[in-house]
Design a protein around this motif. Structure first.
Motif, mmCIF file in Angstrom:
data_model
loop_
_atom_site.group_PDB
_atom_site.id
_atom_site.type_symbol
_atom_site.label_atom_id
_atom_site.label_comp_id
_atom_site.label_asym_id
_atom_site.label_seq_id
_atom_site.Cartn_x
_atom_site.Cartn_y
_atom_site.Cartn_z
ATOM 1 N N LYS A 91 -38.125 48.421 -112.701
ATOM 2 C CA LYS A 91 -37.701 47.994 -110.965
ATOM 3 C C LYS A 91 -37.219 47.175 -111.520
ATOM 4 C CE LYS A 91 -40.971 48.557 -108.013
ATOM 5 N NZ LYS A 91 -42.273 48.268 -107.172
ATOM 6 N N ALA A 92 -36.273 46.942 -110.662
ATOM 7 C CA ALA A 92 -35.635 45.093 -110.608
ATOM 8 C C ALA A 92 -34.780 45.136 -109.119
ATOM 9 C CB ALA A 92 -34.642 45.302 -111.997
ATOM 10 N N VAL A 93 -34.995 43.775 -108.799
ATOM 11 C CA VAL A 93 -34.952 43.785 -107.334
ATOM 12 C C VAL A 93 -33.147 43.558 -107.591
ATOM 13 C CG1 VAL A 93 -34.766 42.082 -105.713
ATOM 14 C CG2 VAL A 93 -36.996 42.487 -106.664
ATOM 15 N N ASP A 94 -32.833 42.907 -108.421
ATOM 16 C CA ASP A 94 -31.013 41.857 -108.788
ATOM 17 C C ASP A 94 -30.661 43.567 -110.150
ATOM 18 O OD1 ASP A 94 -31.061 40.481 -106.832
ATOM 19 O OD2 ASP A 94 -32.311 39.171 -107.832
ATOM 20 N N LYS A 95 -30.488 43.877 -110.234
ATOM 21 C CA LYS A 95 -29.051 45.024 -110.979
ATOM 22 C C LYS A 95 -28.017 45.588 -110.934
ATOM 23 C CE LYS A 95 -30.213 48.000 -114.183
ATOM 24 N NZ LYS A 95 -31.211 47.630 -115.783
ATOM 25 N N ALA A 96 -27.440 45.477 -111.795
ATOM 26 C CA ALA A 96 -26.021 46.007 -111.789
ATOM 27 C C ALA A 96 -25.934 46.209 -112.615
ATOM 28 C CB ALA A 96 -25.210 44.303 -112.030
ATOM 29 N N GLY A 139 -7.987 40.973 -122.624
ATOM 30 C CA GLY A 139 -8.394 39.304 -121.641
ATOM 31 C C GLY A 139 -9.049 40.292 -120.075
ATOM 32 N N GLY A 140 -8.982 40.955 -119.572
ATOM 33 C CA GLY A 140 -9.825 41.250 -118.610
ATOM 34 C C GLY A 140 -11.431 41.273 -118.650
ATOM 35 N N LYS A 141 -12.094 41.785 -117.599
ATOM 36 C CA LYS A 141 -13.057 41.333 -117.516
ATOM 37 C C LYS A 141 -13.801 42.384 -116.259
ATOM 38 C CE LYS A 141 -13.468 38.585 -113.541
ATOM 39 N NZ LYS A 141 -15.082 37.300 -112.790
ATOM 40 N N PHE A 142 -15.357 43.087 -116.613
ATOM 41 C CA PHE A 142 -15.632 44.177 -115.699
ATOM 42 C C PHE A 142 -16.828 43.378 -115.183
ATOM 43 C CE2 PHE A 142 -19.093 47.076 -115.596
ATOM 44 C CZ PHE A 142 -18.796 47.869 -114.931
ATOM 45 N N THR A 143 -17.123 43.668 -113.602
ATOM 46 C CA THR A 143 -17.993 43.906 -112.813
ATOM 47 C C THR A 143 -18.728 45.070 -112.512
ATOM 48 O OG1 THR A 143 -17.086 41.432 -112.569
ATOM 49 C CG2 THR A 143 -18.860 42.267 -110.725
ATOM 50 N N GLY A 144 -20.095 45.014 -112.919
ATOM 51 C CA GLY A 144 -20.928 46.938 -112.659
ATOM 52 C C GLY A 144 -21.568 46.207 -110.923
ATOM 53 N N ALA A 145 -21.450 47.332 -110.412
ATOM 54 C CA ALA A 145 -22.013 47.410 -108.622
ATOM 55 C C ALA A 145 -22.942 47.001 -108.970
ATOM 56 C CB ALA A 145 -21.966 49.205 -108.549
ATOM 57 N N TRP A 197 -33.560 48.386 -107.545
ATOM 58 C CA TRP A 197 -33.323 49.545 -108.165
ATOM 59 C C TRP A 197 -34.512 50.688 -109.052
ATOM 60 C CZ3 TRP A 197 -30.225 52.819 -111.065
ATOM 61 C CH2 TRP A 197 -30.169 53.363 -112.195
ATOM 62 N N MET A 198 -34.521 51.067 -109.121
ATOM 63 C CA MET A 198 -35.926 51.930 -109.790
ATOM 64 C C MET A 198 -35.299 52.982 -110.345
ATOM 65 S SD MET A 198 -37.684 52.235 -105.921
ATOM 66 C CE MET A 198 -36.374 52.823 -104.590
ATOM 67 N N ARG A 199 -35.533 53.191 -111.771
ATOM 68 C CA ARG A 199 -34.970 53.836 -112.891
ATOM 69 C C ARG A 199 -35.742 54.901 -113.042
ATOM 70 N NH1 ARG A 199 -31.760 53.593 -117.003
ATOM 71 N NH2 ARG A 199 -31.588 51.097 -117.366
ATOM 72 N N MET A 200 -35.448 56.440 -112.700
ATOM 73 C CA MET A 200 -35.479 57.436 -113.093
ATOM 74 C C MET A 200 -35.666 58.108 -114.204
ATOM 75 S SD MET A 200 -34.428 58.464 -109.509
ATOM 76 C CE MET A 200 -34.526 60.776 -109.640
ATOM 77 N N THR A 201 -34.563 58.524 -115.179
ATOM 78 C CA THR A 201 -33.873 58.156 -116.222
ATOM 79 C C THR A 201 -33.446 57.295 -117.388
ATOM 80 O OG1 THR A 201 -31.534 58.804 -115.960
ATOM 81 C CG2 THR A 201 -32.895 60.395 -115.368
ATOM 82 N N GLY A 245 -30.404 56.310 -111.063
ATOM 83 C CA GLY A 245 -31.838 55.560 -110.405
ATOM 84 C C GLY A 245 -31.433 56.267 -109.234
ATOM 85 N N HIS A 246 -32.879 55.112 -108.544
ATOM 86 C CA HIS A 246 -32.867 55.438 -107.102
ATOM 87 C C HIS A 246 -32.205 53.717 -106.213
ATOM 88 C CE1 HIS A 246 -33.483 56.657 -102.099
ATOM 89 N NE2 HIS A 246 -34.756 56.176 -102.671
#
Length: 219
Positions: A126-131, A157-163, A168-172, A177-178
């Motif tokens: 479980k995580a309130v803030d998750k990317a 030189g670029g970057k990735f920003t996770g959605a 977050w409630m991980r299932m696998t 997750g949900h």
């Protein structure tokens, strides 16, 4: 000696109880779509407004974006007696207390190319803030968003920003997750295998579950 008003109230209460019992015993005719119809075959909703039966008998269910909540049962629901049920066919999520529905809310599961796998799971994290570590936005060296959605597609030189995946409630362990996420108005699967839910609902669900809580995903 009984007060006349009290006697009258008793008679009214008894009559009302008989009416309600009579209504409850009436059979409901269902149309081809499984929704109630009247004697002329027209859509109808014979259930009292505010009840779960009424909510499910509405003509726009399960496609509705509306949420049904049992406030009394919600107050009695905790991480010790809750579980989550996800229906892929209905695109609905259910916070359950035993066999009783506490919350019935819209969700969006994985698209056909990245489907949400049916099965029985437990909340692993479980995580309130998750990317997301796998999907998000890709930017070039100048900070301009470019085509791509995975870390592998980041230009030099670029970057990735996770959605963002709040609450977050991980299932696998392979990334399903949900969590809070956008829901298409067309009420269709739209995620990368996760189960998205409404911002107004998921924090409540999150607060009623714990690590180890059962999550069942049905077809």
């Amino acid at each position: 000696m009984n007060h006349p008003t009290s006697s009258l109230l008793s008679v009214i209460a008894a009559a009302l109880a008989l009416v309600l019992a009579s209504c409850a015993n009436k059979s409901v005719t269902l149309g081809p779509d499984g929704k109630p119809i009247d004697a002329k075959g027209n859509p109808t909703n014979p259930f009292p407004p505010g009840t779960y039966d009424h909510f499910k008998a509405e003509q726009d269910y399960p496609k509705t974006m509306k949420v049904w909540k049992n406030d009394e049962l919600l107050s009695q629901t905790s991480a010790e007696n809750s579980r989550i049920l996800i229906s892929l066919s209905k695109q609905r999520g259910f916070l359950m207390n035993g066999e009783q529905v506490v919350l019935d809310y819209p969700v969006s599961s994985g698209v056909p190319s990245r489907p949400t796998p049916p099965g029985s799971y437990k909340i692993l994290e479980k995580a309130v803030d998750k990317a997301s570590n796998s999907y998000g936005k890709v930017y070039d060296v100048d900070g301009n968003q470019v085509d791509g959605e995975t870390p592998k597609e980041v230009p030099e030189g670029g970057k990735f920003t996770g959605a963002p995946m709040p609450y977050w409630m991980r299932m696998t362990w392979d990334g399903v997750g949900h969590h809070i996420g956008p829901l298409p108005k067309s009420r269709r699967p739209a995620s990368h295998a996760c189960v998205r839910g409404p911002r107004a609902v998921i924090p409540t669900v999150y607060g009623k579950v714990k690590l180890g809580t059962s999550v069942v995903v049905e077809e």
